[in-house]
Scaffold this motif. Sequence first.
Motif, PDB file in Angstrom:
ATOM      1  N   LYS A 225      17.810  -7.986  12.001  1.00  0.00           N
ATOM      2  CA  LYS A 225      19.073  -7.151  12.431  1.00  0.00           C
ATOM      3  C   LYS A 225      18.638  -5.748  12.075  1.00  0.00           C
ATOM      4  O   LYS A 225      18.913  -4.772  12.461  1.00  0.00           O
ATOM      5  N   THR A 226      17.824  -5.646  11.053  1.00  0.00           N
ATOM      6  CA  THR A 226      17.490  -4.317  10.477  1.00  0.00           C
ATOM      7  C   THR A 226      16.730  -3.544  11.515  1.00  0.00           C
ATOM      8  O   THR A 226      15.721  -4.256  11.725  1.00  0.00           O
ATOM      9  N   ASP A 227      16.657  -2.272  11.528  1.00  0.00           N
ATOM     10  CA  ASP A 227      15.743  -1.540  12.659  1.00  0.00           C
ATOM     11  C   ASP A 227      14.337  -1.659  11.971  1.00  0.00           C
ATOM     12  O   ASP A 227      13.970  -1.338  10.822  1.00  0.00           O
ATOM     13  N   PHE A 228      13.484  -2.230  12.837  1.00  0.00           N
ATOM     14  CA  PHE A 228      11.976  -2.646  12.171  1.00  0.00           C
ATOM     15  C   PHE A 228      11.230  -1.451  11.935  1.00  0.00           C
ATOM     16  O   PHE A 228      10.533  -1.373  11.031  1.00  0.00           O
ATOM     17  N   VAL A 229      11.493  -0.212  12.849  1.00  0.00           N
ATOM     18  CA  VAL A 229      10.693   1.073  12.241  1.00  0.00           C
ATOM     19  C   VAL A 229      11.043   1.616  10.953  1.00  0.00           C
ATOM     20  O   VAL A 229      10.248   1.753  10.273  1.00  0.00           O
ATOM     21  N   GLU A 230      12.653   1.347  10.747  1.00  0.00           N
ATOM     22  CA  GLU A 230      12.875   1.685   9.337  1.00  0.00           C
ATOM     23  C   GLU A 230      12.328   0.893   8.189  1.00  0.00           C
ATOM     24  O   GLU A 230      11.939   1.290   7.353  1.00  0.00           O
ATOM     25  N   VAL A 231      12.125  -0.571   8.537  1.00  0.00           N
ATOM     26  CA  VAL A 231      11.285  -1.600   7.656  1.00  0.00           C
ATOM     27  C   VAL A 231      10.061  -0.737   7.392  1.00  0.00           C
ATOM     28  O   VAL A 231       9.395  -0.617   6.323  1.00  0.00           O
ATOM     29  N   CYS A 232       9.315  -0.475   8.451  1.00  0.00           N
ATOM     30  CA  CYS A 232       8.066  -0.191   8.352  1.00  0.00           C
ATOM     31  C   CYS A 232       7.870   1.058   7.611  1.00  0.00           C
ATOM     32  O   CYS A 232       6.936   1.214   6.761  1.00  0.00           O
ATOM     33  N   ARG A 233       8.606   2.052   7.689  1.00  0.00           N
ATOM     34  CA  ARG A 233       8.679   3.327   6.943  1.00  0.00           C
ATOM     35  C   ARG A 233       8.845   3.033   5.729  1.00  0.00           C
ATOM     36  O   ARG A 233       8.281   3.810   4.549  1.00  0.00           O
ATOM     37  N   HIS A 234       9.809   2.291   5.238  1.00  0.00           N
ATOM     38  CA  HIS A 234      10.249   1.835   3.921  1.00  0.00           C
ATOM     39  C   HIS A 234       8.831   1.163   3.048  1.00  0.00           C
ATOM     40  O   HIS A 234       8.674   1.359   2.028  1.00  0.00           O
ATOM     41  N   ILE A 235       8.105   0.388   4.049  1.00  0.00           N
ATOM     42  CA  ILE A 235       7.145  -0.371   3.427  1.00  0.00           C
ATOM     43  C   ILE A 235       6.112   0.608   3.105  1.00  0.00           C
ATOM     44  O   ILE A 235       5.413   0.721   1.779  1.00  0.00           O
ATOM     45  N   ILE A 236       5.831   1.798   4.026  1.00  0.00           N
ATOM     46  CA  ILE A 236       4.728   2.669   3.933  1.00  0.00           C
ATOM     47  C   ILE A 236       5.155   3.711   2.832  1.00  0.00           C
ATOM     48  O   ILE A 236       4.238   4.152   1.891  1.00  0.00           O
TER      49      ILE A 236
ATOM     50  N   LEU B 280      -7.889   4.264   9.164  1.00  0.00           N
ATOM     51  CA  LEU B 280      -6.938   5.246   9.739  1.00  0.00           C
ATOM     52  C   LEU B 280      -6.321   5.806   8.380  1.00  0.00           C
ATOM     53  O   LEU B 280      -5.860   7.286   8.746  1.00  0.00           O
ATOM     54  N   ALA B 281      -6.500   5.561   7.414  1.00  0.00           N
ATOM     55  CA  ALA B 281      -5.757   6.230   6.117  1.00  0.00           C
ATOM     56  C   ALA B 281      -6.658   7.605   6.013  1.00  0.00           C
ATOM     57  O   ALA B 281      -6.268   8.652   5.612  1.00  0.00           O
ATOM     58  N   LYS B 282      -7.961   7.312   6.355  1.00  0.00           N
ATOM     59  CA  LYS B 282      -8.842   8.502   6.212  1.00  0.00           C
ATOM     60  C   LYS B 282      -8.467   9.670   7.154  1.00  0.00           C
ATOM     61  O   LYS B 282      -8.922  10.969   6.815  1.00  0.00           O
ATOM     62  N   ILE B 283      -7.801   9.384   8.226  1.00  0.00           N
ATOM     63  CA  ILE B 283      -7.090  10.518   9.111  1.00  0.00           C
ATOM     64  C   ILE B 283      -5.465  10.543   8.920  1.00  0.00           C
ATOM     65  O   ILE B 283      -5.079  10.912   9.851  1.00  0.00           O
ATOM     66  N   ASN B 284      -5.487  10.382   8.009  1.00  0.00           N
ATOM     67  CA  ASN B 284      -3.848  10.106   7.360  1.00  0.00           C
ATOM     68  C   ASN B 284      -2.796   9.601   8.346  1.00  0.00           C
ATOM     69  O   ASN B 284      -1.771  10.055   8.345  1.00  0.00           O
ATOM     70  N   ILE B 285      -3.359   8.397   8.896  1.00  0.00           N
ATOM     71  CA  ILE B 285      -2.298   7.684   9.525  1.00  0.00           C
ATOM     72  C   ILE B 285      -2.127   6.388   8.466  1.00  0.00           C
ATOM     73  O   ILE B 285      -3.117   5.608   8.132  1.00  0.00           O
ATOM     74  N   PRO B 286      -0.932   6.314   7.939  1.00  0.00           N
ATOM     75  CA  PRO B 286      -0.551   5.109   7.351  1.00  0.00           C
ATOM     76  C   PRO B 286      -0.458   3.683   8.276  1.00  0.00           C
ATOM     77  O   PRO B 286      -0.035   3.737   9.476  1.00  0.00           O
ATOM     78  N   SER B 287      -0.525   2.769   7.364  1.00  0.00           N
ATOM     79  CA  SER B 287      -0.095   1.257   8.111  1.00  0.00           C
ATOM     80  C   SER B 287       0.510   0.177   7.544  1.00  0.00           C
ATOM     81  O   SER B 287       0.622   0.406   6.131  1.00  0.00           O
ATOM     82  N   VAL B 288       1.191  -0.561   8.174  1.00  0.00           N
ATOM     83  CA  VAL B 288       1.753  -1.601   7.596  1.00  0.00           C
ATOM     84  C   VAL B 288       0.625  -2.619   7.780  1.00  0.00           C
ATOM     85  O   VAL B 288       0.369  -3.346   8.931  1.00  0.00           O
ATOM     86  N   GLY B 289      -0.023  -2.916   6.780  1.00  0.00           N
ATOM     87  CA  GLY B 289      -1.217  -3.943   6.493  1.00  0.00           C
ATOM     88  C   GLY B 289      -1.615  -3.414   5.432  1.00  0.00           C
ATOM     89  O   GLY B 289      -1.860  -2.217   5.130  1.00  0.00           O
ATOM     90  N   PRO B 290      -2.559  -4.371   4.755  1.00  0.00           N
ATOM     91  CA  PRO B 290      -3.292  -4.075   3.717  1.00  0.00           C
ATOM     92  C   PRO B 290      -4.803  -3.339   3.924  1.00  0.00           C
ATOM     93  O   PRO B 290      -5.339  -3.623   5.012  1.00  0.00           O
ATOM     94  N   THR B 291      -5.239  -2.627   2.915  1.00  0.00           N
ATOM     95  CA  THR B 291      -6.717  -2.141   3.208  1.00  0.00           C
ATOM     96  C   THR B 291      -7.364  -3.290   2.881  1.00  0.00           C
ATOM     97  O   THR B 291      -7.183  -4.562   2.591  1.00  0.00           O
ATOM     98  N   LYS B 292      -8.797  -3.141   3.323  1.00  0.00           N
ATOM     99  CA  LYS B 292      -9.753  -4.222   3.438  1.00  0.00           C
ATOM    100  C   LYS B 292      -9.899  -4.867   1.934  1.00  0.00           C
ATOM    101  O   LYS B 292     -10.095  -6.094   2.013  1.00  0.00           O
ATOM    102  N   SER B 293      -9.824  -3.961   0.922  1.00  0.00           N
ATOM    103  CA  SER B 293     -10.062  -4.671  -0.625  1.00  0.00           C
ATOM    104  C   SER B 293      -8.714  -5.581  -0.726  1.00  0.00           C
ATOM    105  O   SER B 293      -8.730  -6.825  -1.179  1.00  0.00           O
TER     106      SER B 293
END
Length: 444
Positions: free
Chosen positions: A307-318, A86-99
Amino acid sequence: MSNILLIGNGAREHALAETITRSQQKPKLFSFMKSNNPGIASLSAKTMLGNYSSLDAITGFAAENKIEFAVIGPEDPLNNGVVDALAKINIPSVGPTKSLARLETSKSFTRNLVKKYNIPGNPRFQIFTTTNGIRAFLNEIERAVLKPDGLTGGKGVLVQGDHFATKDEALNLCEQILSNFSSLIVEEKFDGEEFSLQCLCDGKTVVSTPLVQDHKRRFDGDKGPNTGGMGSYSLADHSMPFLKPQDLQEGLEITRQVAAALLKETGSPYRGIMYGGFIATKDGAKLLEYNARFGDPEAMNILPLLKTDFVEVCRHIIAGTLDKLKIEFENKATVCKYVVPKGYGLPADHPDAASSKAKIEVGNVEKARLYYSSVDQKEDGLYLSSSRAIGIVGIADNLQEARKIAEEAVMAIKGPVAYRADIGTDELIQKRIDHMKNIRKDYR
Ligand code: GLY
C-alpha cells in the motif's frame, strides 16, 4: 518527475515494473533487460537490451537517461558489481554492492558470518575445497545437504533422501561439484517446512514483508526435479498456516542480526532486499540461505499488496531512513502459479521438451494479475521460450478465492503448457500443517 532504472527481465521484474509505475510520484521507468519482456516494455518509457555483465552499457544507459536510482531484480547483475558501477557515476541502487551481495553469491561467506557473530540459525556445517574430510563429516551428521559455493539459479542444492541416498553417492556428487566450484558446503539437513521472509533493509532497519511459501518441485505433490519455483502463496494475516508467531520473530531477529553483522564486517550498509529462506523446525526457525533480491515467484505475492508508495520505500532504503516510513501491505491472500512449457525441467531427450518454443494464446485472465517471464513476443503472437513463461496471481480475501482466480486464469492460457494445480489447495496446506504438528509433537 523521477527516472528510475529497472534491471531484469523476468516475472519478478514485471511485478516490480508495475509496482514502480503505479507510484503516485508518476516516475518514468527505464528498463535494462537481457531479453525483451513485453510486460516490462509496455510499462517503460525506454528499454535497452543487453547482457548483465555489460556494466558500461548499463551505466551509459543510466547516465543518458538521468536516472535517480536503480532497482536491481536478479542476482547476476549484483554479482557482476552493477551497484558499484552505478555508484561510481553517483546513481544509487536498491540492491547490495558486489561485496554485500556475497550474502547470496557465497554460501560459505554467509554461514561463516552467522557463525562469527554468534547469530542463531546455522546448521552444523563444514566448508570443503577438496574431498578430504568429507566422509568423516558425513559420518558425524544424520542427513546431509550439499551446496555448491556460488550461484546456481536455485537448482544447485542436493538433499539426502531427494537427490542421493548413501554417503558414497554424496561423495561422488561432492567430487562433481568441486570440479565446477572452488568450494562446497556440507550441512546437516533440517526437517521442517520452508518459508520465505523477504525483508527491506537500509543497512540499519529491517522491515519484513508478508511471508510466502514457494514450491520448488516441478510436479504436484512436491514430486520431480527442483525448478526456479513453480508457484507460491501468502495468507491475509501475512503469516503461514503451519508457523507459530515466534518462528517469524526468530527469522526476523536473525535477519536483523545479519544486517548488523554485514555492516560491522564490511563497513558498508546493506541497502536492498534480504530474502531469507527459512525452515521452521522442532527447534524453531533455522536459516537455509539468503538471497540478495526479491524471490521469484515470491515477489509477485507481495508487491501487488504493497500500500505504501514503492518509490518512497526505495528512497528511504537508499537514504537509510526506513525507520521513518510506515510500510503497509493489504490484508489479502495471494496464490501465484507459474505457467511453464510442458518440457520445463525435463531432460532434453524427453518427448515433451520439444514443446518449449511453441505459440501460446492468452485468453481472458482479467480477474488475475499476469506477469510475463520467458516469453517471446513475435509479430504473430506470443511464444514460449525455454523457461517459466507467465506468472499468474490471484488476490482475494482468502486463500480459496485467490486460488480459484489464479486457477481460472491459468486455464485461459492455451498451448503446450503445464502448471501445478495443487499450489494453494486445502489438501497441500493441511499436509504442511500435519507435517509441522508431527515434528513438534514432543517439543515446545
Ligand atoms: N523462489 C526462489 C528464489 O527466488 O530463489
